[in-house]
Design an enzyme around this catalytic site. Structure first.
Site, mmCIF file in Angstrom:
data_model
loop_
_atom_site.group_PDB
_atom_site.id
_atom_site.type_symbol
_atom_site.label_atom_id
_atom_site.label_comp_id
_atom_site.label_asym_id
_atom_site.label_seq_id
_atom_site.Cartn_x
_atom_site.Cartn_y
_atom_site.Cartn_z
ATOM 1 N N LYS A 42 -4.252 -12.966 16.260
ATOM 2 C CA LYS A 42 -4.936 -11.568 16.189
ATOM 3 C C LYS A 42 -5.838 -11.259 14.818
ATOM 4 O O LYS A 42 -6.876 -10.902 14.766
ATOM 5 C CB LYS A 42 -3.595 -10.452 15.897
ATOM 6 N N ASN A 43 -5.158 -11.656 13.669
ATOM 7 C CA ASN A 43 -5.893 -11.235 12.423
ATOM 8 C C ASN A 43 -7.232 -12.310 12.320
ATOM 9 O O ASN A 43 -7.915 -12.095 11.539
ATOM 10 C CB ASN A 43 -4.863 -11.422 11.340
ATOM 11 N N ARG A 112 -6.090 -0.170 11.215
ATOM 12 C CA ARG A 112 -7.043 -0.714 9.841
ATOM 13 C C ARG A 112 -8.090 -1.370 9.793
ATOM 14 O O ARG A 112 -8.828 -1.637 9.015
ATOM 15 C CB ARG A 112 -5.895 -0.710 8.691
ATOM 16 N N CYS A 136 -0.127 4.166 6.558
ATOM 17 C CA CYS A 136 0.275 3.411 7.648
ATOM 18 C C CYS A 136 1.768 3.962 7.938
ATOM 19 O O CYS A 136 2.381 4.236 7.063
ATOM 20 C CB CYS A 136 0.136 2.101 7.845
ATOM 21 N N ARG A 141 -1.575 2.019 2.175
ATOM 22 C CA ARG A 141 -2.001 0.664 2.172
ATOM 23 C C ARG A 141 -3.482 1.130 1.787
ATOM 24 O O ARG A 141 -4.426 1.424 2.488
ATOM 25 C CB ARG A 141 -2.003 0.138 3.625
ATOM 26 N N PRO A 142 -3.760 0.808 0.424
ATOM 27 C CA PRO A 142 -5.029 1.263 -0.250
ATOM 28 C C PRO A 142 -6.389 0.418 -0.070
ATOM 29 O O PRO A 142 -6.050 -0.773 0.701
ATOM 30 C CB PRO A 142 -4.830 1.133 -1.756
ATOM 31 N N ASP A 144 -8.884 0.316 -2.150
ATOM 32 C CA ASP A 144 -9.780 0.423 -3.332
ATOM 33 C C ASP A 144 -10.425 -0.906 -3.564
ATOM 34 O O ASP A 144 -11.426 -0.892 -4.294
ATOM 35 C CB ASP A 144 -8.623 0.805 -4.703
ATOM 36 N N LEU A 145 -9.858 -2.169 -3.372
ATOM 37 C CA LEU A 145 -10.185 -3.265 -3.934
ATOM 38 C C LEU A 145 -11.652 -3.588 -3.027
ATOM 39 O O LEU A 145 -12.481 -4.297 -3.507
ATOM 40 C CB LEU A 145 -9.523 -4.413 -3.691
ATOM 41 N N ASP A 324 4.452 -10.804 7.331
ATOM 42 C CA ASP A 324 4.424 -10.336 8.712
ATOM 43 C C ASP A 324 5.523 -11.255 9.635
ATOM 44 O O ASP A 324 5.653 -10.911 10.740
ATOM 45 C CB ASP A 324 2.944 -10.792 9.654
ATOM 46 N N ARG A 416 -0.100 -4.296 20.674
ATOM 47 C CA ARG A 416 -1.139 -4.210 19.560
ATOM 48 C C ARG A 416 -1.331 -5.752 19.356
ATOM 49 O O ARG A 416 -2.384 -6.150 18.972
ATOM 50 C CB ARG A 416 -0.883 -3.449 18.277
HETATM 51 N N1 EPU Z 1 -3.956 -3.741 -1.556
HETATM 52 C C1 EPU Z 1 -4.583 -2.821 -2.474
HETATM 53 N N2 EPU Z 1 -5.848 -2.509 -2.392
HETATM 54 C C2 EPU Z 1 -6.686 -2.927 -1.361
HETATM 55 C C3 EPU Z 1 -6.158 -3.529 -0.509
HETATM 56 C C4 EPU Z 1 -4.947 -4.154 -0.644
HETATM 57 O O1 EPU Z 1 -3.807 -2.672 -3.445
HETATM 58 O O2 EPU Z 1 -7.876 -2.281 -1.545
HETATM 59 C C5 EPU Z 1 -2.691 -4.244 -1.457
HETATM 60 C C6 EPU Z 1 -1.804 -3.841 -0.653
HETATM 61 O O3 EPU Z 1 -1.204 -2.610 -0.643
HETATM 62 C C7 EPU Z 1 -0.819 -4.851 -0.250
HETATM 63 C C8 EPU Z 1 -1.600 -6.065 -0.732
HETATM 64 O O4 EPU Z 1 -2.666 -5.746 -1.390
HETATM 65 O O5 EPU Z 1 0.212 -4.707 -1.206
HETATM 66 C C9 EPU Z 1 -2.190 -7.112 0.325
HETATM 67 O O6 EPU Z 1 -2.616 -6.454 1.338
HETATM 68 P P1 EPU Z 1 -4.117 -6.896 2.067
HETATM 69 O O7 EPU Z 1 -5.298 -6.106 1.816
HETATM 70 O O8 EPU Z 1 -3.749 -8.389 1.926
HETATM 71 O O9 EPU Z 1 -3.533 -6.582 3.506
HETATM 72 P P2 EPU Z 1 -4.461 -6.245 4.719
HETATM 73 O O10 EPU Z 1 -5.760 -6.949 4.624
HETATM 74 O O11 EPU Z 1 -4.613 -4.836 5.024
HETATM 75 C C10 EPU Z 1 -3.649 -8.103 6.685
HETATM 76 C C11 EPU Z 1 -3.239 -8.316 7.715
HETATM 77 C C12 EPU Z 1 -1.904 -7.764 7.789
HETATM 78 C C13 EPU Z 1 -0.914 -8.515 6.681
HETATM 79 C C14 EPU Z 1 -1.508 -8.395 5.361
HETATM 80 C C15 EPU Z 1 -0.814 -9.394 4.309
HETATM 81 C C16 EPU Z 1 -5.045 -8.153 9.178
HETATM 82 C C17 EPU Z 1 -5.958 -7.497 9.990
HETATM 83 N N3 EPU Z 1 -3.895 -7.487 8.674
HETATM 84 O O12 EPU Z 1 -3.790 -6.759 5.934
HETATM 85 O O13 EPU Z 1 -1.205 -7.896 9.122
HETATM 86 O O14 EPU Z 1 0.421 -7.933 6.834
HETATM 87 O O15 EPU Z 1 -2.915 -8.997 5.444
HETATM 88 O O16 EPU Z 1 -0.813 -10.393 4.901
HETATM 89 O O17 EPU Z 1 -5.482 -9.350 8.684
HETATM 90 C C18 EPU Z 1 0.046 -7.504 10.789
HETATM 91 O O18 EPU Z 1 -0.521 -8.430 11.617
HETATM 92 O O19 EPU Z 1 1.316 -6.875 11.373
HETATM 93 C C19 EPU Z 1 -0.374 -7.160 9.841
HETATM 94 C C20 EPU Z 1 0.147 -5.877 9.107
#
Ligand code: EPU
Length: 440
Positions: A42-43, A112, A136, A141-142, A144-145, A324, A416
């Site tokens: 999925k991801n 997201r 969420c 789930r910010p 900002d980065l 996950d 999903r």
């Molecule tokens: N974070 C920040 N700032 C940002 C982005 C992230 O502080 O701008 C923090 C988050 O709060 C978190 C950490 O960084 O603590 C990691 O978050 P990440 O950005 O890696 O997560 P994501 O890209 O939003 C993807 C997967 C998620 C999975 C996470 C962690 C996708 C579409 N989603 O989310 O998948 O949990 O990486 O591996 O790739 C799921 O499939 O159920 C799912 C939630």
């Protein structure tokens, strides 16, 4: 030619806006036995699909899972003028006709990963308007980065009316350090940097296989990227990219979920179409609990005869244990005789499954980002509510070993991210039935 054929010959219902409140009824106690084909990630798909914004033309993405999040991404891309057609697991995209640079709230609030369109849109068209995702189910789930990264690449980023607006004549390469190794931010910045002028360095980049898969596709499209598979990505921007066909990687989280399900029911299950390398940390943990594993090419055979040994778990970025699978592991450890500590270091509040598992008789205490499980308590069927994708998976797993009947409500969450989960489980011998209730 192929595209014209698909356009005219397949009328799909899956891109409709039908919502549903289906539930599962599970009778616990059956051992899982047999073979199961693992779907595409999925991801992975959610990263490969928006990459098509970067170059106009036709794409064929194989091994795309046929599930709700992919439909949501298809709808979002379609709303921008991109043709998307999912025929079983073959996704055909034509990104020649992009006419809008906007991702509306309606799409982003559902998923997201919609935020992924931001980087490629600014890189190719110099402008994008993307709704902020908001919170969420399990907390903030910010993004900002993502935004800091794009600003570093020279985009002018403003926030108005809940939308991020980003503008740039042409992005300019920069050095970007991610304070947290974020999958989404790495993907977004990486896509943007491929078309920037000059070189970009992303340090502390995410190593997750889905990001590596995205980087490989971008290279095929003509991007210049060094350091793929490491946490230091070096991108030399190019003037333009070209469309490609690509095969998505297998879903390591779906694979882990089926392995845990097999172990919980003391079953014997063989997974097909997996990348065992992507599952290294999970396989090691499963072995610690007493499972016998046999890896053969793209197949993994798991056999389990006893109750699991208690094994603590701490989530981390890849190649650590994925967040996950935290919820599924927690369900697994309900069967172990002992006290088990499960720590989520990626998402501190991702424990919405806990109160529902308690309704089945589980004894779990939460202290900050740690769940302490007192295992081997009697579990008996009840009605439980899904709150998010992986929480639903953990409730289904618990239902497979619970005495009596478990009803899992709001399973649109599971739809999903898991392709045909009930038919795959039924084929393995589980008693799981979907009760349909459609709302229009
Ligand atoms: N974070 C920040 N700032 C940002 C982005 C992230 O502080 O701008 C923090 C988050 O709060 C978190 C950490 O960084 O603590 C990691 O978050 P990440 O950005 O890696 O997560 P994501 O890209 O939003 C993807 C997967 C998620 C999975 C996470 C962690 C996708 C579409 N989603 O989310 O998948 O949990 O990486 O591996 O790739 C799921 O499939 O159920 C799912 C939630």
């Amino acid at each position: 030619m192929l595209f014209d054929f698909i356009r005219t010959n397949f009328v799909k219902t899956l891109l409709t806006n039908k919502d549903n409140m289906d539930k599962f009824i599970i009778e616990g106690g059956n051992k899982l036995k047999g073979r199961v084909h693992i779907s595409g990630a999925k991801n992975g798909a959610l990263a490969l699909m928006p990459a098509t914004i970067l170059a106009p033309g036709t794409y064929h993405q194989k091994n795309t899972p046929n599930l709700r999040d992919v439909w949501t991404m298809s709808r979002l891309l379609s709303s921008m003028g991109i043709f998307c057609e999912l025929n079983e697991n073959d996704l055909f995209i034509d990104s020649s006709g992009i006419s809008s640079f906007e991702a509306p709230y309606d799409h982003v609030k559902k998923m997201r990963a919609s935020f992924y369109v931001l980087g490629p849109l600014v890189a190719r068209f110099g402008e994008a308007r993307v709704s902020l995702p908001g919170g969420c189910a399990w907390g903030p789930r910010p993004v900002d980065l993502h935004l800091k990264g794009l600003e570093k690449l020279g985009a002018e980023v403003t926030l108005e009316g809940g939308y991020v607006q980003a503008k740039a004549k042409r992005l300019i390469g920069a050095k970007i350090h991610l304070d947290v190794s974020s999958v989404g931010a790495t993907g977004n910045i990486l896509m943007a940097a491929t078309l920037a002028e000059g070189s970009t360095l992303i340090s502390n980049a995410a190593l997750e296989p889905e990001i590596t898969a995205l980087a490989r596709m971008l290279v095929k499209m003509g991007a210049k990227i060094n350091g793929i598979g490491t946490n230091l990505l070096e991108i030399e921007g190019v003037g333009e990219l070209h469309p490609v066909d690509e095969e998505n990687i297998p879903d390591r989280i779906e694979a882990a979920t089926f392995l845990i399900a097999a172990a919980m029911t003391k079953g014997t299950v063989e997974l097909e179409n997996v990348n065992p390398y992507h599952l290294t940390s999970v396989l090691t943990k499963l072995e610690e609990t007493g499972c016998k594993l046999d890896v053969n090419g793209n197949n993994i055979l798991l056999e389990m005869e006893d109750e699991p040994l208690p094994v603590d778990l701490t989530t981390a970025v890849y190649p650590g244990i994925p967040t996950d699978i935290q919820a599924q592991w927690l369900a697994y450890m309900l069967l172990a005789n002992g006290t088990i500590k499960i720590t989520d270091n990626i998402y501190q509040d991702r424990f919405k499954h806990v109160p529902e598992l308690q309704r089945l008789g589980a004894s779990i205490e939460i202290i900050e980002n740690i769940a302490i499980v007192n295992g081997a308590k009697r579990l008996s069927g009840a009605t439980v509510m899904s709150s998010d994708l992986r929480a639903s998976a953990s409730l289904i797993l618990a239902g497979l070993v619970t005495e009596g009947k478990t009803e899992v409500l709001r399973i649109y969450h599971i739809d999903r991210g898991y392709e045909n989960i009930e038919s795959k489980l039924t084929k393995l011998g589980a008693s799981i039935h979907r009760v349909k209730t459609e709302l229009f």
